[in-house]
Design a protein around this motif. Structure first.
Motif, PDB file in Angstrom:
ATOM      1  N   SER A  94       0.828  -1.211   0.000  1.00 20.10           N
ATOM      2  CA  SER A  94       0.000   0.000   0.000  1.00 20.10           C
ATOM      3  C   SER A  94       0.860   1.258   0.000  1.00 20.10           C
ATOM      4  O   SER A  94       0.560   2.231  -0.703  1.00 20.10           O
ATOM      5  CB  SER A  94      -0.940  -0.001   1.206  1.00 20.10           C
ATOM      6  OG  SER A  94      -1.872  -1.051   1.100  1.00 20.10           O
ATOM      7  N   ALA A  95       1.932   1.243   0.783  1.00 15.69           N
ATOM      8  CA  ALA A  95       2.836   2.393   0.812  1.00 15.69           C
ATOM      9  C   ALA A  95       3.495   2.600  -0.549  1.00 15.69           C
ATOM     10  O   ALA A  95       3.611   3.741  -1.026  1.00 15.69           O
ATOM     11  CB  ALA A  95       3.892   2.206   1.899  1.00 15.69           C
ATOM     12  N   ALA A  96       3.906   1.520  -1.187  1.00 18.18           N
ATOM     13  CA  ALA A  96       4.522   1.627  -2.514  1.00 18.18           C
ATOM     14  C   ALA A  96       3.514   2.145  -3.542  1.00 18.18           C
ATOM     15  O   ALA A  96       3.856   2.990  -4.389  1.00 18.18           O
ATOM     16  CB  ALA A  96       5.079   0.273  -2.942  1.00 18.18           C
ATOM     17  N   LEU A 150       3.619  10.021  -7.752  1.00 23.50           N
ATOM     18  CA  LEU A 150       4.459  10.270  -8.926  1.00 23.50           C
ATOM     19  C   LEU A 150       3.660  10.275 -10.226  1.00 23.50           C
ATOM     20  O   LEU A 150       4.025  10.965 -11.182  1.00 23.50           O
ATOM     21  CB  LEU A 150       5.564   9.210  -9.016  1.00 23.50           C
ATOM     22  CG  LEU A 150       6.597   9.234  -7.898  1.00 23.50           C
ATOM     23  CD1 LEU A 150       7.496   8.019  -7.995  1.00 23.50           C
ATOM     24  CD2 LEU A 150       7.406  10.523  -7.960  1.00 23.50           C
ATOM     25  N   MET A 151       2.589   9.474 -10.270  1.00 23.93           N
ATOM     26  CA  MET A 151       1.774   9.342 -11.485  1.00 23.93           C
ATOM     27  C   MET A 151       0.295   9.449 -11.104  1.00 23.93           C
ATOM     28  O   MET A 151      -0.439   8.464 -11.145  1.00 23.93           O
ATOM     29  CB  MET A 151       2.035   7.993 -12.153  1.00 23.93           C
ATOM     30  CG  MET A 151       3.481   7.727 -12.500  1.00 23.93           C
ATOM     31  SD  MET A 151       3.768   6.088 -13.213  1.00 23.93           S
ATOM     32  CE  MET A 151       3.269   4.997 -11.893  1.00 23.93           C
ATOM     33  N   PRO A 152      -0.166  10.645 -10.741  1.00 17.96           N
ATOM     34  CA  PRO A 152      -1.521  10.772 -10.207  1.00 17.96           C
ATOM     35  C   PRO A 152      -2.632  10.403 -11.182  1.00 17.96           C
ATOM     36  O   PRO A 152      -3.741  10.066 -10.749  1.00 17.96           O
ATOM     37  CB  PRO A 152      -1.610  12.241  -9.790  1.00 17.96           C
ATOM     38  CG  PRO A 152      -0.508  12.933 -10.491  1.00 17.96           C
ATOM     39  CD  PRO A 152       0.550  11.909 -10.758  1.00 17.96           C
ATOM     40  N   THR A 153      -2.364  10.437 -12.467  1.00 12.30           N
ATOM     41  CA  THR A 153      -3.421  10.093 -13.426  1.00 12.30           C
ATOM     42  C   THR A 153      -3.418   8.613 -13.801  1.00 12.30           C
ATOM     43  O   THR A 153      -4.320   8.160 -14.513  1.00 12.30           O
ATOM     44  CB  THR A 153      -3.297  10.943 -14.701  1.00 12.30           C
ATOM     45  OG1 THR A 153      -2.024  10.684 -15.297  1.00 12.30           O
ATOM     46  CG2 THR A 153      -3.442  12.426 -14.382  1.00 12.30           C
ATOM     47  N   PHE A 154      -2.432   7.875 -13.338  1.00 10.99           N
ATOM     48  CA  PHE A 154      -2.364   6.441 -13.645  1.00 10.99           C
ATOM     49  C   PHE A 154      -3.534   5.738 -12.970  1.00 10.99           C
ATOM     50  O   PHE A 154      -3.721   5.838 -11.754  1.00 10.99           O
ATOM     51  CB  PHE A 154      -1.033   5.865 -13.151  1.00 10.99           C
ATOM     52  CG  PHE A 154      -0.872   4.394 -13.395  1.00 10.99           C
ATOM     53  CD1 PHE A 154      -0.755   3.894 -14.685  1.00 10.99           C
ATOM     54  CD2 PHE A 154      -0.822   3.503 -12.336  1.00 10.99           C
ATOM     55  CE1 PHE A 154      -0.596   2.543 -14.915  1.00 10.99           C
ATOM     56  CE2 PHE A 154      -0.664   2.147 -12.546  1.00 10.99           C
ATOM     57  CZ  PHE A 154      -0.546   1.662 -13.842  1.00 10.99           C
ATOM     58  N   ALA A 155      -4.327   5.056 -13.770  1.00 11.47           N
ATOM     59  CA  ALA A 155      -5.503   4.355 -13.251  1.00 11.47           C
ATOM     60  C   ALA A 155      -5.675   3.054 -14.021  1.00 11.47           C
ATOM     61  O   ALA A 155      -6.449   2.978 -14.968  1.00 11.47           O
ATOM     62  CB  ALA A 155      -6.743   5.229 -13.374  1.00 11.47           C
TER      63      ALA A 155
END
Length: 123
Positions: free
Chosen positions: A68-70, A77-82
């Protein structure tokens, strides 16, 4: 920041271990730790339902928190990665997949791969 197990996952782990004597689980936790420290992979370290119960109660919470921390760091670092799909190699009981589902609830397809069928059954 702390990453406690979601209540449903905690209950599922406790339900899996229900009926097993706590002393036996504690003994298996010690044995499991010794097997891992000696370099044995999960396929050799976890050989029974009781071993899985020990893993779920003793190791899964810390592994879940670390993953979860990772994932939280990667999200910063990649807020739009979904992602919509996930391949979980060496999945064990699905710990990383469960943490990923908590981070990205839109995940719709997961493939869990592990050499240990007992752990996959638990997943």
């Amino acid at each position: 920041m702390s990453f406690p197990l979601p209540p449903a996952l905690r209950r599922a782990s406790e339900d899996y271990a229900a009926g097993l004597p706590r002393g036996e689980i504690a003994r298996r936790v010690v044995a499991l730790t010794e097997r891992y420290r000696s370099g044995r992979a999960s396929r050799g370290a976890i050989a029974s339902r009781e071993d899985v119960a020990a893993y779920l109660l003793a190791r899964l919470p810390a592994t879940y928190a670390a993953v979860s921390a990772a994932l939280r760091a990667s999200h910063r670092l990649m807020p739009t990665f979904a992602p919509l799909t996930l391949i979980d190699l060496c999945a064990g009981p699905g710990t990383a997949s469960l943490a990923a589902l908590e981070r990205w609830p839109a995940l719709s397809e997961l493939a869990l791969i592990d050499a240990n069928p007992i752990l996959l059954d638990a997943a």
